[in-house]
Motif scaffolding. Structure first.
Motif, short mmCIF file in Angstrom:
data_model
loop_
_atom_site.label_atom_id
_atom_site.label_comp_id
_atom_site.label_asym_id
_atom_site.label_seq_id
_atom_site.Cartn_x
_atom_site.Cartn_y
_atom_site.Cartn_z
N CYS A 471 0.86 -1.19 0.00
CA CYS A 471 0.00 0.00 0.00
C CYS A 471 0.89 1.24 0.00
N CYS A 501 -5.20 3.40 -3.34
CA CYS A 501 -4.10 3.10 -4.25
C CYS A 501 -4.40 1.81 -5.02
N ASN A 503 -2.77 -1.03 -5.33
CA ASN A 503 -2.60 -2.31 -4.65
C ASN A 503 -3.72 -2.60 -3.67
N CYS A 504 -4.26 -1.57 -3.02
CA CYS A 504 -5.42 -1.80 -2.15
C CYS A 504 -6.66 -2.13 -2.98
N CYS A 508 -7.62 -5.29 -1.09
CA CYS A 508 -8.66 -5.03 -0.10
C CYS A 508 -10.04 -4.88 -0.75
N CYS A 524 -3.23 7.07 0.57
CA CYS A 524 -4.26 6.03 0.46
C CYS A 524 -5.09 5.97 1.74
N CYS A 526 -7.49 3.89 2.37
CA CYS A 526 -7.68 2.50 2.81
C CYS A 526 -6.53 2.08 3.71
N GLY A 527 -5.31 2.31 3.26
CA GLY A 527 -4.14 1.94 4.06
C GLY A 527 -4.04 2.71 5.36
N CYS A 535 -7.80 -2.65 6.10
CA CYS A 535 -6.76 -2.71 5.07
C CYS A 535 -5.95 -3.99 5.27
N THR A 538 -1.79 -2.89 5.21
CA THR A 538 -1.14 -2.19 6.33
C THR A 538 -1.60 -2.71 7.69
#
Length: 570
Positions: A471, A501, A503-504, A508, A524, A526-527, A535, A538
């Protein structure tokens, strides 16, 4: 008493005068040199002592008070010595020295007179040494109409108006005095006043420690000006002056204010630890700042606005609890060869139609970014070194159109140059290298003119994080805003202001309905634990970060670095 060409010694006498026509004591002519000691000269309906026409004399330990006009007149090359007298509660001034009057006033206590303690005019040139001049109902010292004088080691305090007034081509010298606790200002130059202030301690006055206006042009050198309840030095209404080698600190407002066409020269001063701005230019203020140390102010080190256009050259501007230099509301100026470093926010802010020139400066080690240009800011940045800042080296945002030419932008903890939110301008022949996130980053929809830039050796930390499946919050935290693609999750109900982001999105929000927003600056959510889902990258739980939630309420999608608009009022 009338003394002409006489040298008597007079002790322990009491003089008064009920006539409105003459003084209690009149000393006249070459060769008149009386000695008065331990006498009282009081309650006269005119002047207490009048010394005229080259007369001299010595006056010690006398009590001169409650006279209807001045306590003492000194005129026409008279040159008496007054030592350790008390001159007080006069209905006019204490000492009036005029029409080429001279003399030495030493260790006198001059207080509680209705007008000034001492008034000097018409080429009079006395020496005032180690006197206390205080509690005047108007001012302490009033020098006007080409008055002169030497003031050395006096204490001038607690006067109702200014401690010292200097006007109308007067040119005294004040050296090693303490001027303090005035109910208005310390020293006030106006109407073409001149003179030299050197090695004085000027402090704890209600208004400015030194005020210069209306064509006045003094020399202010090696003074300590501090703990004023207003500013340190206030230059306005076309004031001039050479201000050098002073220590100006701990004032409640700006250390130095320069406004309304004023053009002073400030050189080799230390201006620090103020509760607002170090130096504040507004309403067409100008002048030259050279080789000053400006540091540790609660607001910016320097602010420039509303048509002001100073030349700021070879200064050190550091340790500000806000930014280094803030230029706004059509401010201008030339900033050249300065060291701007270790400020809490951006080194230089340029906003709201301001158009300065920054050339060959070093802007570094800022706790946020190097240069932030936003809200229609312009300007020319040329041949600067901008390095080792915690955020972006140069940020161009919100319809700003600067010219960046032949700068070196390197070693930053984020990107080198970022353009976002309809920012543009010209970016040419710059070197951008060794920055953590990337070199030159352009958000969706911006179109600056780029040519001849050398963008190399940047660490591309964002790309590495993406490749490793991290993240982006893990490398940015909530204090920086890396430029990359960001998304929102319709399934989780996130808004366009909630950034996620890539990757999330993959980890996620897998199998959720997601939407690409744009390529821009973000961290981000989410992170950070600011959304309604955990998340997986993280480990932050949903809504687990109060700090980020607070930022989210203020919209953390940042087109610019955090703006603190703590500006002094004019």
């Amino acid at each position: 008493m009338f003394l002409r060409i006489a040298t008597p010694s007079i002790h322990n006498c009491h003089f008064t005068n009920t006539s409105f026509c003459g003084s209690c004591v009149y000393i006249h002519g070459v060769g008149s040199r009386p000695s008065f000691s331990n006498c009282t000269i009081a309650n006269a309906n005119n002047v207490g002592i009048f010394i005229d026409d080259h007369a001299q004399g010595r006056f010690e330990h006398n009590n001169i008070h409650s006279n209807k006009l001045a306590g003492i007149w000194i005129k026409n090359f008279a040159s008496p010595i007054f030592k350790k007298n008390e001159v007080h509660h006069g209905k006019d001034v204490g000492f009036f020295v005029f029409q080429d009057g001279q003399g030495i006033l030493e260790e006198n206590d001059i207080h509680s007179n209705r007008i000034a303690g001492i008034e000097i005019k018409n080429d009079a040139n006395p020496i005032i040494y180690r006197c206390s001049i205080h509690h005047g109902s108007t001012g302490g010292v009033y020098i006007h109409d080409k008055g002169r004088g030497q003031f050395v080691e006096n204490k001038i305090f607690a006067n109702t108006y200014a401690g010292v007034w200097i006007t109308s081509e007067s040119s005294p010298t004040l050296r090693d005095n303490e001027i303090h606790s005035g109910l208005q200002g310390g020293v006030y130059f106006f109407g073409g006043g001149r003179g030299v202030l050197e090695n004085n301690k000027i402090h704890s006055n209600t208004l400015a420690g030194v005020q210069i206006r209306t064509g006045s042009n003094p020399i202010i050198r090696n003074n300590e000006i501090h703990h004023g309840l207003h500013g340190g030095i206030y230059v306005h209404d076309n004031g001039l002056g050479l201000i050098e080698g002073n220590e100006i600190h701990s004032n409640a407002l700006a250390g130095v204010w320069i406004t309304t066409g004023s053009q002073p020269v400030l050189r080799h001063n230390r201006i620090h630890s103020g509760k607002q701005v170090g130096i504040y230019f507004y309403d067409n203020g100008g002048g030259v700042l050279e080789e000053n140390d400006i540091y540790n102010h609660c607001f910016s080190g320097i602010q420039i606005r509303t048509g002001s256009h100073p030349t700021i050259r070879r200064n050190k501007i550091f340790g500000g609890k806000n930014g280094g230099i803030l230029i706004y509301n059509s401010g201008e100026g030339l900033l050249e060869e300065n060291d701007i470093y270790s400020n809490a926010l951006a080194g230089v802010w340029i906003k709201t139609s301001s158009n300065p020139i920054l050339r060959r400066n070093k802007i570094y080690n800022g706790k946020e970014g190097g240069v932030c240009i936003f809200n229609g800011g312009r300007g020319i940045l040329e041949e600067n070194d901008i390095f080792n800042n915690a955020l972006t080296g140069i940020l161009i945002s919100s319809s700003s159109q600067p010219i960046l030419r032949r700068n070196r932008v390197f070693g930053g903890k984020a990107a080198g140059i970022e353009v976002t939110n309809n920012g543009g301008g010209t970016i040419e022949d710059n070197e951008v290298f060794d920055n953590h996130f990337d070199g030159i980053c352009l958000a969706t929809g911006v179109n600056p003119h780029l040519s001849g830039n050398h963008d190399y050796g940047n660490r591309r930390t964002l790309e590495d994080a993406i490749q490793l499946g991290k993240c982006l919050y893990s490398i940015s935290g909530d204090n920086s805003y890396p430029m990359h693609n960001f998304y929102r999750c319709l399934t989780c109900g996130s808004s366009e202001n909630d950034a996620i982001c890539v990757n999330c999105i993959k980890a996620c929000h897998k199998n959720h309905q997601v939407e690409f927003i744009r390529h821009d600056r973000f961290f981000c959510d989410c992170g950070a634990g600011a959304l309604g889902c955990d998340c997986l990258l993280t480990g932050y739980k949903a809504y687990s970060s109060p700090k980020v939630n607070k930022l989210q309420q203020n919209s953390h999608l940042q087109p610019s670095m955090t703006v603190h608009q703590n500006t002094p009022t004019s």
